[in-house]
Design an enzyme around this catalytic site. Structure first.
Site, PDB file in Angstrom:
ATOM      1  N   GLY A 295       0.755  -1.203  -0.009  1.00 32.62           N
ATOM      2  CA  GLY A 295      -0.192  -0.030  -0.010  1.00 32.62           C
ATOM      3  C   GLY A 295       0.623   1.127  -0.052  1.00 32.62           C
ATOM      4  CB  CYS A 296      -0.244   4.866   0.592  1.00 32.67           C
ATOM      5  SG  CYS A 296      -1.628   4.793  -0.414  1.00 32.67           S
ATOM      6  CB  ALA A 297       2.873   2.466   4.532  1.00 30.16           C
TER       7      ALA A 297
ATOM      8  CG  PHE B   1      -0.483   7.666   7.113  1.00 29.74           C
ATOM      9  CD1 PHE B   1       0.326   7.539   8.432  1.00 29.74           C
ATOM     10  CD2 PHE B   1      -0.726   8.609   6.569  1.00 29.74           C
ATOM     11  CE1 PHE B   1       0.602   8.550   9.061  1.00 29.74           C
ATOM     12  CE2 PHE B   1      -0.051  10.151   7.172  1.00 29.74           C
ATOM     13  CZ  PHE B   1       0.728   9.831   8.178  1.00 29.74           C
TER      14      PHE B   1
END
Length: 385
Positions: free
Chosen positions: A159-161, A356
């Site tokens: 994901g974005c993290a 996050f």
């Protein structure tokens, strides 16, 4: 000067970013989605409101069908359509489009760092929007001219993290094996996972994601290196009671994303304590590289940490100009920050980076913008004498 600002720093020596050929105005995508909801006028009105208020003005996509009429866009069909792209088709698009973007970003990062491709000892490839084998890491090694013996570390489906996680992994590699030169390459094609809108929750996910690639080289600064980011301590933490608030699962028609509207509130509740732990008794830094997962997330961090508007401008500018680029976004923010610091001829300045992802996961890291290695040594001598 903080405790990790020393001549033997580990740093981001160079960065590069790349965008697809197709920019799309946020207003145009909103109209496209609203047109696909003609039989559901209340949801269409909600779509226009969400797309207007999320802080995005422009996004980029590898898929030209978003540029045409509703009849030409298989990703957002109206009525009953049986030709919505399958997951297999979307993965074929990823395989075709991801490599050129990754090559462009990596070549820029290598040039910016002054590091030869043959000197790269490790490559960390990051993506959560596509998978295939032999993977992006193998293809990049061949096209960039890296050594066949380079250590490959794929970081997938985080994901974005994951972009900031990769940077911290690269720092740890250099710390554990001095002399290593680590190439990080992130590629995300978020728009190939757009699907027919069924409910309001789906509109949140569709409202701000875009496509891009980014890259950086992490190693030990040499006298020739200028305008680099020295990497300090950091860590990853799972926030409590938030496992179901962000999910990303493989479906028959691409990947299914769910984002809870609670996310900004959860970050507001838990981040202050985590940042206190990260910074310990140090003075609050001037630079804040916040992953702009949405306008509400940046607002939440700004409110909790009582930041000035100019301290969040890099995150807001990236969100407005490109959208949320998943794992790429933090490197876009750091690159914009570095370029501005360079333009203003700033001295060494401390900062915090954060991103996050599902979990909910928060990646947190201290860093310092450094104009040159000689400036660090001068500051170091000044402190000693």
């Amino acid at each position: 000067m903080n405790q990790y600002n020393s001549p033997s720093d580990i740093a981001i020596l160079g960065m590069g970013t790349a965008l697809p050929a197709h920019p799309v105005a946020q207003s145009d995508i909103a109209e496209l989605i609203a047109s696909s909801l003609q039989d559901r006028p209340a949801l269409a009105r909600f779509a226009k409101r969400i797309f207007k208020s999320c802080g995005v003005e422009t996004r980029y996509t590898v898929e030209p069908s978003y540029l045409g009429s509703l009849e030409e866009c298989r990703y957002l069909p109206s009525g009953e359509r049986s030709d919505i792209p399958t997951t297999e088709e979307r993965m074929n698009t990823y395989k075709r489009e991801a490599l050129p973007l990754g090559i462009e970003a990596a070549e820029k990062a290598l040039e910016d760092s002054g590091v030869s491709p043959k000197s790269i000892t490790h490559i960390i490839t990051v993506s959560c929007t596509g998978q295939y084998l032999p993977g992006l890491d193998v293809m990049l090694i061949r096209h960039l001219g890296l050594s066949a013996r380079v250590n490959r570390l794929p970081l997938i489906f985080q994901g974005c993290a994951a972009g900031l996680k990769a940077i911290q992994m690269a720092r740890d590699v250099v710390q554990g094996a001095p002399g290593s030169q680590v190439l990080v390459v992130c590629v995300e094609l978020c728009t190939i996972h757009f699907q027919p809108v069924q409910d309001r929750e789906a509109l949140f996910a569709a409202s701000f994601f875009g496509d891009a690639a980014s890259s950086c080289v992490v190693g030990t600064p040499e006298p020739q290196h200028k305008n680099y980011l020295s990497l300090g301590t950091g860590y990853s933490v799972l926030l409590p009671d938030s496992t179901e608030d962000m999910t990303w699962e493989v479906g028959n028609l691409g990947y299914d994303l769910y984002l809870s509207p609670r996310i900004p509130k959860l970050l507001g509740v838990h981040l202050q304590e985590e940042l206190r732990l990260l910074l310990q008794s140090e003075q609050r830094p001037e630079l804040w590289a916040i992953h702009p997962g949405g306008r509400g997330i940046v607002d939440s961090v700004q409110n909790v940490m009582k930041l000035r508007d100019e301290q969040t401008k890099y995150s807001r500018d990236v969100l407005r100009t490109y959208g949320n680029l998943s794992s790429n976004t933090i490197l876009f923010v750091l690159n914009a920050m570095r370029e501005d610091m360079k333009l203003q001829d700033q001295s060494s300045t401390d900062g915090v980076a954060m991103a996050f992802g599902p979990g909910l996961t928060a990646e947190l890291m201290k860093f310092t913008y450094v104009p040159s290695l000689s400036s660090v040594m001068e500051e170091h001598d000044h402190v000693l004498f």
